[in-house]
Scaffold this active site. Structure first.
Site, PDB file in Angstrom:
ATOM      1  N   LYS A 126       0.874  -1.172   0.000  1.00 22.61           N
ATOM      2  CA  LYS A 126       0.000   0.000   0.000  1.00 22.61           C
ATOM      3  C   LYS A 126       0.910   1.220   0.000  1.00 22.61           C
ATOM      4  CE  LYS A 126      -3.307   2.733   2.566  1.00 22.61           C
ATOM      5  NZ  LYS A 126      -4.003   2.975   3.857  1.00 22.61           N
ATOM      6  N   THR A 163      -9.206   3.551  12.045  1.00 20.93           N
ATOM      7  CA  THR A 163      -9.532   4.361  13.210  1.00 20.93           C
ATOM      8  C   THR A 163     -10.959   4.137  13.699  1.00 20.93           C
ATOM      9  OG1 THR A 163      -7.994   6.044  12.399  1.00 20.93           O
ATOM     10  CG2 THR A 163      -9.502   6.698  14.145  1.00 20.93           C
TER      11      THR A 163
END
Length: 257
Positions: A96, A207
Site C-alpha cells: 500500500k 480508526t
C-alpha cells in the site's frame, strides 16, 4: 468477492492493525469483522526487534492476507525504501503506497505518488496507491503500472465519510474494470454501505474500529454494512428522481361519485 492482482479475497472489508487497546482486542475485531486483508505499517516493525517480531507473529496468526503500508512517507525515496523493507519482511509483492504531501490533511502528494508507483511497479511490486478521487491522477497511476486504485473518502482518521460523492461515482463509472477501494475517512458503518452501494469493490478502515468504545462490535457492524451495500449494488437500486411516483397502482381504485 474482490480480486487484487489475480488474488481473490473472501471479504470486501480491509482492516488496519494500529491503535487498538490491546492485541487481544485487535484479534477479536478481525475475527468478528471477517476482514480479508490486514494492513500493517512497516514502521511498526523492526527486523531484529523482539516486539516487532511478536507483532508480526500475531498478524500472521490472524489468517488473512497482509498488505504492508508505507505510512508516514513524505518522499519518493522514503516510500521506495520502506516498500523494499516490507517486501523482505513480509515476503509479499503487495504494498500500500502512501506518499504524504500535507501534514495537516495527510493528503497524498500526487506527483511523488505517481513517481514512486512507477518505480515500484517496474521493480515487481503490486502497488495499492492511496490517492485522492482525482480522475487525472488515477489515470496516471494506472499508466504507472497500478492495477488497483484506493481513493480516500475523507482525510485519514476524520470519520467524515464520503466527502465527494460526485468524484467517487465518476471514478467508478470511468474505470468499470479496475478494482476500487475507498480508503480512509470512514467513520460509521453507513459510510461503508454507501461506498459499496456505489459499486466499489472494498473499503479499508482502521480508526473507526480501533478507537470505538467496543472495537470488536464496531468491526462486526462494519462487516454487516459492507455486505449489505454489496448486495444492494448487485440488486440494481432504483434511480433517484425529483417527483413522487405512487407505489400503489391507480387501476382498480374505487371512485366515489
Amino acid at each position: 468477492m474482490p480480486e487484487f492482482y489475480g488474488t481473490t479475497i473472501e471479504s470486501a472489508m480491509m482492516l488496519g492493525t494500529a491503535q487498538y487497546p490491546s492485541p487481544a482486542v485487535l484479534a477479536e475485531a478481525f475475527r468478528r469483522s471477517g476482514a480479508g486483508i490486514a494492513t500493517v505499517s512497516v514502521r511498526r516493525e523492526a527486523g531484529g526487534d523482539r516486539a516487532g517480531q511478536d507483532f508480526w507473529n500475531m498478524v500472521r496468526d490472524l489468517g488473512v492476507a497482509v498488505l504492508p503500508n508505507t505510512a508516514g512517507s513524505h518522499s519518493v525515496r522514503e516510500a521506495v525504501t520502506t516498500a523494499k523493507m516490507a517486501r523482505e519482511l513480509f515476503d509479499t509483492p503487495w504494498i500500500k503506497l502512501e506518499v504524504i504531501g500535507n501534514a495537516d490533511t495527510l493528503q497524498p502528494d500526487p506527483f511523488r505518488l505517481v513517481e514512486a508507483a512507477r518505480i515500484l511497479s517496474e521493480d515487481g511490486f503490486q502497488v495499492f496507491p492511496y490517492c485522492t478521487e482525482d480522475l487525472v491522477l488515477c489515470e496516471h497511476l494506472l499508466e504507472a503500472g497500478c492495477k488497483v486504485l484506493m481513493p480516500w473518502g475523507a482525510p485519514i482518521g476524520t470519520g467524515l465519510g464520503l466527502n465527494n460523492i460526485y468524484g467517487l461515482r465518476s471514478l467508478r463509472a470511468h474505470f468499470p474494470d479496475v478494482p476500487l477501494v475507498v480508503d480512509a475517512g470512514l467513520g460509521a458503518p453507513s459510510h461503508a454501505a454507501q461506498a459499496m452501494e456505489m459499486g466499489y469493490d472494498a473499503v479499508l478502515l482502521n480508526t473507526a474500529v480501533a478507537k470505538a468504545g467496543d472495537p470488536a462490535a464496531m468491526a462486526e457492524a462494519f462487516a454487516h454494512a459492507v455486505r449489505a451495500g454489496a448486495m444492494a449494488y448487485a440488486a440494481d437500486p432504483i434511480e433517484p428522481r425529483d417527483m413522487a411516483a405512487p407505489s400503489t397502482p391507480l387501476i382498480g381504485k374505487a371512485f366515489l361519485a
